[in-house]
Design a protein around this motif. Sequence first.
Motif, PDB file in Angstrom:
ATOM      1  N   GLU A  83     -31.675 -45.816 -34.200  1.00 36.24           N
ATOM      2  CA  GLU A  83     -30.925 -44.972 -35.104  1.00 36.24           C
ATOM      3  C   GLU A  83     -32.328 -44.044 -35.888  1.00 36.24           C
ATOM      4  O   GLU A  83     -32.344 -43.240 -37.085  1.00 36.24           O
ATOM      5  N   TYR A 142     -33.036 -52.705 -20.409  1.00 36.05           N
ATOM      6  CA  TYR A 142     -31.980 -52.269 -20.925  1.00 36.05           C
ATOM      7  C   TYR A 142     -32.106 -50.525 -21.376  1.00 36.05           C
ATOM      8  O   TYR A 142     -33.354 -50.715 -21.921  1.00 36.05           O
ATOM      9  N   ALA A 180     -31.797 -48.284 -25.136  1.00 33.16           N
ATOM     10  CA  ALA A 180     -30.336 -48.300 -26.444  1.00 33.16           C
ATOM     11  C   ALA A 180     -30.832 -46.320 -26.917  1.00 33.16           C
ATOM     12  O   ALA A 180     -32.078 -46.241 -27.089  1.00 33.16           O
ATOM     13  N   ASP A 232     -32.437 -62.042 -19.941  1.00 34.45           N
ATOM     14  CA  ASP A 232     -30.575 -63.079 -20.058  1.00 34.45           C
ATOM     15  C   ASP A 232     -30.541 -63.658 -19.333  1.00 34.45           C
ATOM     16  O   ASP A 232     -30.701 -63.907 -18.362  1.00 34.45           O
ATOM     17  N   THR A 236     -27.594 -48.383 -31.291  1.00 31.08           N
ATOM     18  CA  THR A 236     -26.344 -48.330 -30.978  1.00 31.08           C
ATOM     19  C   THR A 236     -27.002 -49.873 -29.803  1.00 31.08           C
ATOM     20  O   THR A 236     -27.320 -50.417 -30.004  1.00 31.08           O
ATOM     21  N   PRO A 237     -25.797 -50.537 -29.691  1.00 32.16           N
ATOM     22  CA  PRO A 237     -25.512 -51.863 -28.478  1.00 32.16           C
ATOM     23  C   PRO A 237     -27.126 -51.646 -27.507  1.00 32.16           C
ATOM     24  O   PRO A 237     -26.597 -50.503 -27.008  1.00 32.16           O
ATOM     25  N   ALA A 238     -27.963 -52.330 -26.971  1.00 30.10           N
ATOM     26  CA  ALA A 238     -28.368 -52.248 -25.531  1.00 30.10           C
ATOM     27  C   ALA A 238     -27.234 -52.370 -24.264  1.00 30.10           C
ATOM     28  O   ALA A 238     -26.325 -52.959 -24.494  1.00 30.10           O
ATOM     29  N   VAL A 239     -28.231 -51.741 -23.517  1.00 28.89           N
ATOM     30  CA  VAL A 239     -26.910 -50.956 -22.666  1.00 28.89           C
ATOM     31  C   VAL A 239     -28.101 -51.655 -21.002  1.00 28.89           C
ATOM     32  O   VAL A 239     -28.767 -50.838 -20.709  1.00 28.89           O
ATOM     33  N   LEU A 281     -26.433 -43.417 -22.162  1.00 31.95           N
ATOM     34  CA  LEU A 281     -25.768 -44.581 -21.889  1.00 31.95           C
ATOM     35  C   LEU A 281     -25.097 -45.154 -21.357  1.00 31.95           C
ATOM     36  O   LEU A 281     -24.544 -46.597 -21.669  1.00 31.95           O
ATOM     37  N   THR A 301     -35.510 -49.182 -35.240  1.00 33.45           N
ATOM     38  CA  THR A 301     -34.268 -49.689 -35.698  1.00 33.45           C
ATOM     39  C   THR A 301     -33.353 -49.261 -34.863  1.00 33.45           C
ATOM     40  O   THR A 301     -32.902 -48.034 -34.162  1.00 33.45           O
ATOM     41  N   LEU A 302     -32.359 -50.400 -33.833  1.00 34.63           N
ATOM     42  CA  LEU A 302     -31.608 -49.829 -32.910  1.00 34.63           C
ATOM     43  C   LEU A 302     -30.792 -49.129 -33.319  1.00 34.63           C
ATOM     44  O   LEU A 302     -30.029 -49.561 -34.589  1.00 34.63           O
TER      45      LEU A 302
END
Length: 199
Positions: free
Chosen positions: A29, A24, A26, A14, A36-39, A95, A33-34
């Motif tokens: 799905e 990170y 997540a 970042d 949720t947003p990345a944490v 998360l 595919t992710l």
Amino acid sequence: MHGGEQYLVWAQQDLAIEGNSNLYIARMENPWTLGTPAVLLTRPEFDWECQVFSVNEGASVLVRDGRIFLTYSASGTGIEYAMGLLTASADADLLDPASWEKSPQPVFTSDPSAGIYGPGHNSFTEDADGNTVLVYHARTYTTIVGDPLWEPNRQACAQVLPFVDGEPQWGTPAPLQRPAPTATDVLPASGLPEGDAAA
């Protein structure tokens, strides 16, 4: 896969955060595919994570005794490379960064007495008896010419990771053990295995 859900943990830079890479997490799905947003779980912050380069990378997960042990590697890829640890309860919200406890000290580092340097980028498996086995790569020397990232001579190593009262006993890298050659490993003077003939 944990609790019927699939998660992904990865290293990423970042540009708004000083350093080369952070870790990170997540929830997925589906496998590609992710969901949720990345944490952000961890970034290089301790001195031992910022030697040569500021890096958190190479995550691996072990679920055992109601806890999740997430190991990662930090610093440059020379002899300074070392393993760190995040720990969470298996029933926690993975998360939520507050669910994770980060060890302020590395859990696995170089051991000159064993001739093993820069252990890291590990994974976990089990032996035939069900013991947890720590697999990692490391070097057997300290002098590296050029960029260590492109110096290819890291050895694959493995050793049993014992547990006492649910706590992993990381210890130190074991000396490198090379298996004794077998009869099939030894070539005759002709350079061809027995029974083969040059065309």
